[in-house]
Design a protein around this motif. Structure first.
Motif, mmCIF file in Angstrom:
data_model
loop_
_atom_site.group_PDB
_atom_site.id
_atom_site.type_symbol
_atom_site.label_atom_id
_atom_site.label_comp_id
_atom_site.label_asym_id
_atom_site.label_seq_id
_atom_site.Cartn_x
_atom_site.Cartn_y
_atom_site.Cartn_z
ATOM 1 N N GLU A 253 1.944 1.847 -2.741
ATOM 2 C CA GLU A 253 1.291 2.050 -4.152
ATOM 3 C C GLU A 253 0.973 3.975 -4.217
ATOM 4 O O GLU A 253 0.760 5.004 -4.998
ATOM 5 C CB GLU A 253 -0.233 1.650 -4.190
ATOM 6 C CG GLU A 253 0.325 0.538 -4.816
ATOM 7 C CD GLU A 253 -1.152 -0.484 -3.971
ATOM 8 O OE1 GLU A 253 -2.369 -0.382 -3.449
ATOM 9 O OE2 GLU A 253 -1.239 -1.470 -4.883
ATOM 10 N N TRP A 254 0.907 4.240 -3.214
ATOM 11 C CA TRP A 254 0.335 5.241 -2.634
ATOM 12 C C TRP A 254 2.109 5.967 -2.940
ATOM 13 O O TRP A 254 1.888 7.120 -3.818
ATOM 14 C CB TRP A 254 0.503 5.601 -0.908
ATOM 15 C CG TRP A 254 0.323 7.497 -0.394
ATOM 16 C CD1 TRP A 254 -1.557 7.634 -0.291
ATOM 17 C CD2 TRP A 254 1.108 8.203 -0.185
ATOM 18 N NE1 TRP A 254 -0.543 9.449 -0.186
ATOM 19 C CE2 TRP A 254 1.007 9.996 0.345
ATOM 20 C CE3 TRP A 254 1.959 8.070 0.143
ATOM 21 C CZ2 TRP A 254 1.310 10.070 0.371
ATOM 22 C CZ3 TRP A 254 3.391 8.935 0.275
ATOM 23 C CH2 TRP A 254 3.009 10.769 0.709
ATOM 24 N N THR B 165 1.655 -1.095 0.271
ATOM 25 C CA THR B 165 -0.367 0.369 0.180
ATOM 26 C C THR B 165 0.903 1.518 -0.030
ATOM 27 O O THR B 165 0.380 2.427 -0.869
ATOM 28 C CB THR B 165 -1.060 0.221 1.083
ATOM 29 O OG1 THR B 165 -1.865 -1.495 0.968
ATOM 30 C CG2 THR B 165 -1.796 1.170 1.097
ATOM 31 N N GLY C 76 3.175 6.238 -5.706
ATOM 32 C CA GLY C 76 3.006 6.030 -6.761
ATOM 33 C C GLY C 76 2.063 6.838 -7.253
ATOM 34 O O GLY C 76 1.697 7.756 -8.953
ATOM 35 N N LYS C 77 1.053 7.433 -6.058
ATOM 36 C CA LYS C 77 0.239 7.931 -6.652
ATOM 37 C C LYS C 77 -0.441 9.597 -5.859
ATOM 38 O O LYS C 77 -0.872 10.399 -5.881
ATOM 39 C CB LYS C 77 -1.164 7.051 -6.481
ATOM 40 C CG LYS C 77 -1.671 5.900 -7.455
ATOM 41 C CD LYS C 77 -3.011 5.092 -6.437
ATOM 42 C CE LYS C 77 -3.166 3.741 -7.440
ATOM 43 N NZ LYS C 77 -3.805 3.372 -6.859
ATOM 44 N N ARG C 78 1.026 9.757 -5.477
ATOM 45 C CA ARG C 78 1.229 10.914 -4.420
ATOM 46 C C ARG C 78 0.551 12.335 -4.901
ATOM 47 O O ARG C 78 1.332 12.595 -6.256
ATOM 48 C CB ARG C 78 1.759 10.653 -3.290
ATOM 49 C CG ARG C 78 3.411 10.626 -3.901
ATOM 50 C CD ARG C 78 4.073 10.855 -3.298
ATOM 51 N NE ARG C 78 6.112 11.305 -3.915
ATOM 52 C CZ ARG C 78 6.486 10.711 -4.885
ATOM 53 N NH1 ARG C 78 5.924 10.305 -5.154
ATOM 54 N NH2 ARG C 78 7.415 12.036 -5.747
ATOM 55 N N ASP C 79 0.416 13.376 -4.262
ATOM 56 C CA ASP C 79 0.683 14.813 -5.058
ATOM 57 C C ASP C 79 1.886 14.671 -4.807
ATOM 58 O O ASP C 79 3.086 15.513 -4.094
ATOM 59 C CB ASP C 79 -0.005 15.687 -4.078
ATOM 60 C CG ASP C 79 -0.156 16.810 -5.135
ATOM 61 O OD1 ASP C 79 0.792 17.310 -5.585
ATOM 62 O OD2 ASP C 79 -1.162 18.214 -4.065
ATOM 63 N N LYS C 80 2.564 14.789 -5.955
ATOM 64 C CA LYS C 80 4.365 15.264 -6.657
ATOM 65 C C LYS C 80 4.324 16.390 -6.562
ATOM 66 O O LYS C 80 5.666 16.791 -6.577
ATOM 67 C CB LYS C 80 4.710 14.735 -7.664
ATOM 68 C CG LYS C 80 3.895 12.966 -7.687
ATOM 69 C CD LYS C 80 5.081 12.200 -9.248
ATOM 70 C CE LYS C 80 4.413 10.763 -8.795
ATOM 71 N NZ LYS C 80 2.595 9.915 -9.037
ATOM 72 N N SER D 128 12.011 0.624 -4.457
ATOM 73 C CA SER D 128 11.560 1.230 -4.643
ATOM 74 C C SER D 128 11.255 2.957 -4.689
ATOM 75 O O SER D 128 11.097 3.473 -5.742
ATOM 76 C CB SER D 128 9.166 1.359 -4.356
ATOM 77 O OG SER D 128 8.636 0.039 -4.527
#
Length: 461
Positions: A193-194, A190, A196-200, A290
């Motif tokens: 996955e976060w 998890t 990869g999807k976070r607010d960059k 990662s």
């Protein structure tokens, strides 16, 4: 221009780059983990990923929790306040009731523009029920739902047929299958996955709390295979080791922690504990890989630690909540971008309440005035530097947790009092007795040392 110069002088390197270049933070915590890692010289451990982290970061060999019990330790560490201030001394105490306006580490970073996420146990929580949840609701942009932190040990038969001695608190289980059958594998998954999807557009503060090696000692069979039963040894100790130990500190002083199992059961439990440690190490490896694959390792501060230590039979003790070295001491490895001390060890004393001010210092986030720890940035820059001359830990033991203990650890000594000395005093010389076998509290040769250390304990708030 003058204002810029002042800013450069007052804040660490990471604060005076552009706002988007503030360092990320990856905080990883294990539950009930003693310094039983290969990089800490524990010969039976198999921890290649944490060993690799230690080679690129700084390993702190004398790091101590402030209370060797889950909720008290985590409340202290995440608030930067000692247990005497938080008033959290058991798992039922509520930090937010005791200090309604408490500002925790992730909440503070969230207030300062960080994207924050929690996967697993950072503040205290029961897994998988979530019924003991002490999470900070203001801390996270993302947090896995407590009551959905599944799977949790599937109902499987143990592969090795050794009685677990359930009544002695030595429950363990070896299961077939993959890492993601258990919560810690899912926490790592998890978290990745976060990432990869976070607010960059924001720096991140990601906290991943592994439940192992907390009881029950459950891990996939491949991690048990790393530790053949015949390779497991029991800790050595003098036959009369308990003779000079005060009653509150002895085996059996905490209901449910007493152990009267066979040597075979004890070896099986140690094997299971080490298998769980290897399982956690593998999840750390997944996260670090990662971070590297995403190109984040050149701007991410990484910490690995535990909420407190754990006994594997030393002094006849199992579990936590003691004030001996094995319970009060925690593993602590820290890596940061551009560090020149990578691969070194620091023997300087540090405390878990130092995490909050240290991360503020390294990130250019202003440290709240109420913090009771110190930044260990000087030790990260020069491992010979001494930030603390002592570390303090407190505990409660007894049938109704009626015995209150407190201990001071210096570079040489450990001094422990139970109920301000009314129920026992301990003094150990780590230069001559690193395993704390000989209590010197009644030795007149050390009366002055004892007086000095007890005086410092009396000042502990």
């Amino acid at each position: 221009m003058k204002a810029l110069l002042i800013l450069l002088l007052c804040f660490p390197w990471s604060a005076f780059s552009a706002e988007t270049k503030r360092p990320n933070v990856l905080l990883m915590m294990a539950d009930d983990l003693a310094a039983t890692l290969s990089c800490y010289g524990f010969p039976q451990a198999k921890t290649p990923n944490l060993d690799a982290l230690a080679k690129r970061g700084v390993l702190f060999s004398r790091a101590y929790c402030q209370f060797p019990h889950c909720n008290p330790s985590r409340s202290s560490m995440m608030s930067g306040l000692r247990p005497g201030t938080t008033k959290v001394t058991n798992n039922e105490d509520n930090l937010y009731t005791n200090i309604p306006d408490v500002l925790t580490l992730p909440h503070h970073f969230r207030n300062h523009g960080y994207a924050t996420a929690r996967c697993g146990k950072i503040f205290h929580l029961g897994v998988p029920s979530g019924l003991e949840s002490m999470d900070d609701p203001k801390a996270w942009d993302f947090g896995t739902e407590f009551k959905n932190e599944l799977p949790y040990p599937p109902k499987q038969e143990s592969v090795v047929k050794v009685k677990t001695g359930k009544k002695q608190g030595l429950t363990w289980q070896e299961i077939p299958g993959s890492d993601d059958q258990l919560v810690d594998g899912n926490f790592a998954k998890t978290a990745i996955e976060w990432l990869g999807k976070r607010d960059k557009e924001k720096p991140f503060f990601l906290a991943v709390g592994f439940h192992r090696p907390h009881m029950p000692l459950v891990a996939p069979a491949k991690y048990f295979d790393l530790h053949p039963f015949e390779s497991i040894t029991l800790p050595e100790a003098p036959e009369n080791d308990e003779a000079d130990v005060p009653e509150p500190a002895r085996n059996g002083a905490v209901p449910g922690y007493a152990v009267s199992s066979t040597p075979e059961q004890r070896r099986a439990a140690i094997r299971a504990y080490l298998a769980c440690v290897s399982y956690v190490d593998a999840q750390v490896g997944r996260l670090l890989a990662s971070i590297k694959e995403m190109g984040l390792d050149d701007n991410t501060i990484i910490i690995f630690t535990a909420d407190h230590g754990w006994h594997l039979g030393e002094h006849g003790l199992w579990h936590k909540r003691s004030l001996f070295e094995e319970s009060a001491r925690v593993p602590f490895i820290m890596s940061m971008p551009g560090m020149k001390t990578g691969g070194q060890q620091s023997a300087g004393l540090i405390e878990l309440i130092d995490v909050f001010p240290t991360l503020c210092d390294l990130s250019g986030v202003p440290a709240p005035a109420q913090l009771q720890g110190k930044s260990i940035r000087p030790q990260l820059n020069d491992t010979s530097v001494v930030v603390h001359d002592a570390a303090f830990t407190q505990a409660r033991r007894g049938k109704d947790a009626e015995f209150w203990g407190r201990t001071i650890r210096t570079a040489r000594w450990r001094c422990t009092e139970w109920d301000a000395g009314k129920n026992g005093i301990e003094l150990y010389d780590h230069d001559a007795d690193p395993h704390e076998y000989t209590n010197l509290a009644n030795d007149p040769k050390h009366a002055e040392v004892l007086k000095e250390l007890r005086g410092r304990l009396a000042e502990l708030k």
